[in-house]
Design a protein around this motif. Structure first.
Motif, PDB file in Angstrom:
ATOM      1  N   ARG A   1      78.193  25.643  45.860  1.00  0.00           N
ATOM      2  CA  ARG A   1      77.741  26.651  44.902  1.00  0.00           C
ATOM      3  C   ARG A   1      78.512  26.647  43.582  1.00  0.00           C
ATOM      4  O   ARG A   1      77.999  27.148  42.582  1.00  0.00           O
ATOM      5  CB  ARG A   1      77.837  28.048  45.528  1.00  0.00           C
ATOM      6  CG  ARG A   1      77.016  28.235  46.786  1.00  0.00           C
ATOM      7  CD  ARG A   1      77.141  29.649  47.334  1.00  0.00           C
ATOM      8  NE  ARG A   1      78.527  30.007  47.628  1.00  0.00           N
ATOM      9  CZ  ARG A   1      79.146  29.736  48.777  1.00  0.00           C
ATOM     10  NH1 ARG A   1      78.502  29.087  49.737  1.00  0.00           N
ATOM     11  NH2 ARG A   1      80.400  30.107  48.969  1.00  0.00           N
ATOM     12  N   CYS A   2      79.733  26.155  43.575  1.00  0.00           N
ATOM     13  CA  CYS A   2      80.502  26.148  42.331  1.00  0.00           C
ATOM     14  C   CYS A   2      79.948  25.079  41.386  1.00  0.00           C
ATOM     15  O   CYS A   2      79.154  24.221  41.794  1.00  0.00           O
ATOM     16  CB  CYS A   2      81.990  25.928  42.602  1.00  0.00           C
ATOM     17  SG  CYS A   2      82.421  24.254  43.191  1.00  0.00           S
ATOM     18  N   GLY A   3      80.362  25.115  40.129  1.00  0.00           N
ATOM     19  CA  GLY A   3      79.794  24.217  39.133  1.00  0.00           C
ATOM     20  C   GLY A   3      79.914  22.755  39.495  1.00  0.00           C
ATOM     21  O   GLY A   3      78.966  21.978  39.319  1.00  0.00           O
ATOM     22  N   THR A   4      81.059  22.354  40.015  1.00  0.00           N
ATOM     23  CA  THR A   4      81.245  20.936  40.315  1.00  0.00           C
ATOM     24  C   THR A   4      80.462  20.511  41.549  1.00  0.00           C
ATOM     25  O   THR A   4      80.001  19.373  41.630  1.00  0.00           O
ATOM     26  CB  THR A   4      82.753  20.604  40.451  1.00  0.00           C
ATOM     27  OG1 THR A   4      82.911  19.198  40.575  1.00  0.00           O
ATOM     28  CG2 THR A   4      83.376  21.296  41.635  1.00  0.00           C
ATOM     29  N   CYS A   5      80.256  21.420  42.493  1.00  0.00           N
ATOM     30  CA  CYS A   5      79.394  21.106  43.640  1.00  0.00           C
ATOM     31  C   CYS A   5      77.936  20.958  43.202  1.00  0.00           C
ATOM     32  O   CYS A   5      77.236  20.046  43.638  1.00  0.00           O
ATOM     33  CB  CYS A   5      79.496  22.202  44.704  1.00  0.00           C
ATOM     34  SG  CYS A   5      80.903  22.065  45.833  1.00  0.00           S
ATOM     35  N   VAL A   6      77.486  21.887  42.343  1.00  0.00           N
ATOM     36  CA  VAL A   6      76.104  21.828  41.854  1.00  0.00           C
ATOM     37  C   VAL A   6      75.881  20.528  41.087  1.00  0.00           C
ATOM     38  O   VAL A   6      74.874  19.830  41.285  1.00  0.00           O
ATOM     39  CB  VAL A   6      75.792  23.048  40.962  1.00  0.00           C
ATOM     40  CG1 VAL A   6      74.443  22.884  40.276  1.00  0.00           C
ATOM     41  CG2 VAL A   6      75.821  24.329  41.788  1.00  0.00           C
TER      42      VAL A   6
END
Length: 217
Positions: A193-198
């Motif tokens: 869910r965090c920016g780098t995962c997305v």
């Protein structure tokens, strides 16, 4: 010719660069600066360096956690969720992080008679991170050349590529991205869910690369 030092975090981009330029890399360096995910990503950096027979150093930069402000240094709950293009993702910036790490890497390079330092910034970083942009790369390269006797230069070959472009290159190189770490929360699994995962999920999907990463969502 082994003429380069690479900054390798253990994430998708730097691991791809590590394999892409393995024949030039004499030394890989990771920095433990107290981020939420250092303990998750650095073992992957070590793993890949061992496979490639590249010397790997881990250098502590604990002062950054002590004196700098960033949600990346403030625990998993401080990390915002959403897309990198969202304004709240700016809280993840660690001020001048790349500049500090590159300065150490340039010193290592000159100490060992190596003429280049490599970093794996890419086009998707530009909106949020000032020290990933092309103008920073150019300015730092000029400073490193001017500030060293042997004219150490900065190589950043992914500066104008997208993360999907990098994923495609990694697929060509046979990299299993499940053996890399991206999540800024640094839990047992990628939060998703965090920016780098997305960004990671979108890049692998766009590149048509099977994603074997375990996510919480």
């Amino acid at each position: 010719m082994k003429d380069s030092v690479i900054i390798v975090s253990g994430g998708m981009d730097s691991i791809t660069l590590l394999y892409d330029y393995a024949d030039r890399i004499a030394l890989a360096v990771s920095f433990d600066y107290g981020s939420n995910h250092n303990a998750r990503e650095i073992p992957f950096a070590r793993l890949h360096c061992e496979r490639l027979g590249i010397e790997h150093l881990v250098i502590p930069l604990s002062f950054m956690q002590q004196y700098f402000h960033s949600s990346l240094l403030d625990g998993a709950d401080a990390i915002p969720e959403g897309h990198y293009e969202d304004a709240n993702m700016r809280s993840t910036v660690v001020p001048f992080r790349n500049g500090i790490m590159l300065s150490v890497a340039v010193g290592l390079a000159e100490s060992r008679g190596l003429h280049h330092v490599m970093m794996a910034n890419h086009g998707g970083d530009h909106a949020i991170y000032p020290d990933c942009r092309a103008e920073f790369v150019s300015a730092f390269d000029e400073a490193a050349r001017a500030g060293t006797y042997i004219g150490v230069s900065l190589l950043a070959p992914y500066t104008h590529l997208t993360k999907a472009d990098i994923a495609r290159r990694g697929q060509q190189l046979g990299i299993d991205y499940a053996e890399t770490w991206s999540c800024y929360k640094g839990g047992d699994r990628h939060c998703g869910r965090c920016g780098t995962c997305v960004e990671r999920r979108e890049a692998l999907a766009e590149a048509g690369v099977d994603d074997h990463t375990e996510y919480d969502v």
